[in-house]
Design a protein around this motif. Structure first.
Motif, PDB file in Angstrom:
ATOM      1  N   THR A   1      74.394  -7.713   7.230  1.00 59.31           N
ATOM      2  CA  THR A   1      73.545  -8.620   6.474  1.00 59.31           C
ATOM      3  C   THR A   1      74.197  -8.972   5.154  1.00 59.31           C
ATOM      4  O   THR A   1      73.577  -9.525   4.281  1.00 59.31           O
ATOM      5  CB  THR A   1      72.183  -7.959   6.216  1.00 59.31           C
ATOM      6  OG1 THR A   1      72.401  -6.661   5.666  1.00 59.31           O
ATOM      7  CG2 THR A   1      71.395  -7.842   7.490  1.00 59.31           C
ATOM      8  N   SER A   2      75.454  -8.635   4.989  1.00 56.78           N
ATOM      9  CA  SER A   2      76.083  -8.767   3.682  1.00 56.78           C
ATOM     10  C   SER A   2      76.744 -10.124   3.472  1.00 56.78           C
ATOM     11  O   SER A   2      77.366 -10.348   2.462  1.00 56.78           O
ATOM     12  CB  SER A   2      77.132  -7.670   3.501  1.00 56.78           C
ATOM     13  OG  SER A   2      78.075  -7.742   4.538  1.00 56.78           O
ATOM     14  N   GLY A   3      76.634 -11.044   4.410  1.00 55.24           N
ATOM     15  CA  GLY A   3      77.149 -12.366   4.107  1.00 55.24           C
ATOM     16  C   GLY A   3      78.117 -12.884   5.138  1.00 55.24           C
ATOM     17  O   GLY A   3      77.970 -12.651   6.331  1.00 55.24           O
ATOM     18  N   ALA A   4      79.122 -13.603   4.676  1.00 57.83           N
ATOM     19  CA  ALA A   4      80.034 -14.304   5.568  1.00 57.83           C
ATOM     20  C   ALA A   4      80.730 -13.354   6.530  1.00 57.83           C
ATOM     21  O   ALA A   4      80.969 -12.199   6.230  1.00 57.83           O
ATOM     22  CB  ALA A   4      81.069 -15.057   4.754  1.00 57.83           C
ATOM     23  N   ALA A   5      81.042 -13.851   7.698  1.00 54.48           N
ATOM     24  CA  ALA A   5      81.605 -13.017   8.740  1.00 54.48           C
ATOM     25  C   ALA A   5      83.109 -12.855   8.614  1.00 54.48           C
ATOM     26  O   ALA A   5      83.711 -12.130   9.385  1.00 54.48           O
ATOM     27  CB  ALA A   5      81.260 -13.605  10.112  1.00 54.48           C
TER      28      ALA A   5
ATOM     29  N   TRP B   1      82.820 -23.585   9.673  1.00 52.09           N
ATOM     30  CA  TRP B   1      81.809 -23.344  10.700  1.00 52.09           C
ATOM     31  C   TRP B   1      80.984 -24.603  10.900  1.00 52.09           C
ATOM     32  O   TRP B   1      80.705 -25.334   9.953  1.00 52.09           O
ATOM     33  CB  TRP B   1      80.877 -22.214  10.263  1.00 52.09           C
ATOM     34  CG  TRP B   1      81.505 -20.868  10.292  1.00 52.09           C
ATOM     35  CD1 TRP B   1      82.292 -20.310   9.338  1.00 52.09           C
ATOM     36  CD2 TRP B   1      81.391 -19.909  11.343  1.00 52.09           C
ATOM     37  NE1 TRP B   1      82.680 -19.045   9.725  1.00 52.09           N
ATOM     38  CE2 TRP B   1      82.137 -18.775  10.954  1.00 52.09           C
ATOM     39  CE3 TRP B   1      80.743 -19.893  12.567  1.00 52.09           C
ATOM     40  CZ2 TRP B   1      82.246 -17.640  11.747  1.00 52.09           C
ATOM     41  CZ3 TRP B   1      80.855 -18.753  13.358  1.00 52.09           C
ATOM     42  CH2 TRP B   1      81.600 -17.650  12.941  1.00 52.09           C
TER      43      TRP B   1
ATOM     44  N   TYR C   1      67.504 -14.740  13.927  1.00 54.19           N
ATOM     45  CA  TYR C   1      68.157 -13.455  14.137  1.00 54.19           C
ATOM     46  C   TYR C   1      67.379 -12.371  13.403  1.00 54.19           C
ATOM     47  O   TYR C   1      66.836 -12.622  12.322  1.00 54.19           O
ATOM     48  CB  TYR C   1      69.581 -13.520  13.582  1.00 54.19           C
ATOM     49  CG  TYR C   1      70.309 -12.204  13.555  1.00 54.19           C
ATOM     50  CD1 TYR C   1      71.134 -11.830  14.605  1.00 54.19           C
ATOM     51  CD2 TYR C   1      70.183 -11.342  12.468  1.00 54.19           C
ATOM     52  CE1 TYR C   1      71.810 -10.630  14.588  1.00 54.19           C
ATOM     53  CE2 TYR C   1      70.851 -10.138  12.440  1.00 54.19           C
ATOM     54  CZ  TYR C   1      71.670  -9.776  13.490  1.00 54.19           C
ATOM     55  OH  TYR C   1      72.331  -8.591  13.463  1.00 54.19           O
TER      56      TYR C   1
ATOM     57  N   VAL D   1      75.941 -10.078  13.869  1.00 54.13           N
ATOM     58  CA  VAL D   1      75.562 -10.449  12.504  1.00 54.13           C
ATOM     59  C   VAL D   1      74.735 -11.734  12.589  1.00 54.13           C
ATOM     60  O   VAL D   1      74.708 -12.397  13.626  1.00 54.13           O
ATOM     61  CB  VAL D   1      76.794 -10.653  11.588  1.00 54.13           C
ATOM     62  CG1 VAL D   1      77.600  -9.376  11.479  1.00 54.13           C
ATOM     63  CG2 VAL D   1      77.676 -11.785  12.112  1.00 54.13           C
ATOM     64  N   ASP D   2      74.084 -12.066  11.467  1.00 49.77           N
ATOM     65  CA  ASP D   2      73.215 -13.249  11.469  1.00 49.77           C
ATOM     66  C   ASP D   2      74.059 -14.521  11.460  1.00 49.77           C
ATOM     67  O   ASP D   2      74.748 -14.790  10.476  1.00 49.77           O
ATOM     68  CB  ASP D   2      72.298 -13.200  10.244  1.00 49.77           C
ATOM     69  CG  ASP D   2      71.269 -14.320  10.249  1.00 49.77           C
ATOM     70  OD1 ASP D   2      71.366 -15.217  11.122  1.00 49.77           O
ATOM     71  OD2 ASP D   2      70.375 -14.280   9.395  1.00 49.77           O
TER      72      ASP D   2
ATOM     73  N   LEU E   1      73.297 -17.516  10.928  1.00 48.67           N
ATOM     74  CA  LEU E   1      72.935 -18.508   9.909  1.00 48.67           C
ATOM     75  C   LEU E   1      73.562 -18.182   8.556  1.00 48.67           C
ATOM     76  O   LEU E   1      73.540 -18.989   7.647  1.00 48.67           O
ATOM     77  CB  LEU E   1      71.410 -18.605   9.778  1.00 48.67           C
ATOM     78  CG  LEU E   1      70.703 -19.147  11.019  1.00 48.67           C
ATOM     79  CD1 LEU E   1      69.217 -19.319  10.748  1.00 48.67           C
ATOM     80  CD2 LEU E   1      71.316 -20.471  11.463  1.00 48.67           C
ATOM     81  N   ARG E   2      74.131 -16.986   8.446  1.00 49.91           N
ATOM     82  CA  ARG E   2      74.835 -16.657   7.208  1.00 49.91           C
ATOM     83  C   ARG E   2      76.242 -17.161   7.319  1.00 49.91           C
ATOM     84  O   ARG E   2      77.143 -16.716   6.858  1.00 49.91           O
ATOM     85  CB  ARG E   2      74.786 -15.152   6.955  1.00 49.91           C
ATOM     86  CG  ARG E   2      73.381 -14.700   6.576  1.00 49.91           C
ATOM     87  CD  ARG E   2      73.296 -13.197   6.544  1.00 49.91           C
ATOM     88  NE  ARG E   2      71.964 -12.756   6.168  1.00 49.91           N
ATOM     89  CZ  ARG E   2      71.591 -12.542   4.898  1.00 49.91           C
ATOM     90  NH1 ARG E   2      72.434 -12.716   3.900  1.00 49.91           N
ATOM     91  NH2 ARG E   2      70.366 -12.148   4.646  1.00 49.91           N
TER      92      ARG E   2
END
Ligand SMILES: [Zn+2]
Ligand SMILES: [Zn+2]
Length: 312
Positions: free
Chosen positions: A181-185, A191, A203, A308-309, A311-312
């Motif tokens: 949940t900490s941000g960009a992958a 993207w 998510y 991971v999410d 949408l982030r």
């Protein structure tokens, strides 16, 4: 009234129960409100060491019942009034199935069974004794199942006091929290959305409306009509294409630095493993294959194998 209980059916029901315990695969959740008699606990303890867990992907193997810790030889009791549908062994494991109107309860492993098919039982009547052999827990435990037709339901939706008094064993499995949940992958490249539709399911951990059990929705659902072209979210290399259980027909793309994207429930694919893709590349078409109730894209992003999410 004549019952459709042929000997073949009597054998088939517990056999299917056992097989689906062992084999991960799609199952269908019950989304309707529970309406039926409450269940009493079949063992002395009111603990659950392994929750009911319909698989939502390969990150969760699934568990079509709950495990209740007990003592070897402890009485196993019927959860409610009903009629014994099966009492015997399946692949060497003692199984009892009791029919309660539209639903059935299943119990295993049970030895020294004192009921036979056709017997009427009251709530709390002893069915047999808890076996140690055939347990799929570390110690003695009862696997309790709940079925309506071929649908597996969460027994905790029936067990009285389940929402307030059940203790989850601290040594047992806990619901997986949302990862990353900490941000960009990470990785490189821009993207973009694989299809233009709205997000119809986000998510994250979601609570089952009936049972209150939390499970992880490991991607986002994008609403789009069947046949809508699905494009790569980012430049990368196709890692896999094919049927993937509850995900149905799925394409997975590698983007480097351990980041992958998955495109599930497709009706068709148009790339092969090893293909280089860009956000303009059509990977396939929106569909409803696998565990899906209608056309949509289940889009997921994983980093080193953990969802991971997107949408982030
Ligand atoms: Zn179990
Ligand atoms: Zn989804």
């Amino acid at each position: 009234m004549r019952r459709p209980s042929s000997s073949a059916l009597l054998l088939l029901v517990p056999l299917l129960t056992l097989l689906t315990l062992l084999l991960p695969g799609p199952a269908v959740a019950d989304e309707r409100p529970a309406d039926g008699p409450p269940w009493r606990w079949p063992l002395g303890s009111r603990q659950v060491t392994a929750d009911f867990d319909l698989p939502d992907g390969p990150y969760r193997a699934g568990h079509r019942g709950v495990d209740l810790p007990g003592r070897a030889g402890e009485p196993v009791r019927s959860v409610a009034v009903g009629r014994v549908l099966f009492s015997g062994t399946v692949a060497g494991v003692g199984v009892v199935t009791v029919e309660h109107g539209a639903e059935r309860s299943t119990y295993q492993p049970v030895v020294r069974r004192v009921v036979r098919a056709g017997d009427a039982v009251e709530a709390g009547d002893v069915l047999g004794r808890l076996d140690v052999a055939g347990s799929h827990c570390a110690g003695p435990c009862l696997h309790l199942g709940r079925l309506a037709g071929e649908r597996y339901l969460d027994p905790r939706g029936r067990l009285t006091g389940a929402s307030r008094f059940v203790l989850v064993d601290p040594d047992g499995p806990l619901p997986r929290p949302p990862a990353g949940t900490s941000g960009a992958a990470g990785g490189t490249g821009a993207w973009s959305r694989p299809v233009g539709g709205p997000v119809t399911s986000a998510y994250g951990m979601r609570v089952h409306p009936v049972t209150g059990v939390r499970t992880l929705h490991d991607g986002v659902d994008l609403g789009a009509a069947c046949g809508t072209p699905v494009r790569a979210a980012r430049a990368g290399t196709v890692r896999s294409v094919g049927d993937d259980g509850p995900y149905g027909l799925r394409v997975v793309v590698e983007h480097g630095q351990g980041v992958e994207t998955g495109y599930a429930h497709l009706s068709a694919t148009s790339v092969a493993p090893g293909a280089r893709v860009t956000p303009r590349t059509v990977l396939g078409a929106v569909g409803s294959t696998g565990l899906s109730t209608g056309c949509h894209l289940h889009f997921m992003v994983t980093r080193r194998g953990e969802p991971v999410d997107p949408l982030r």
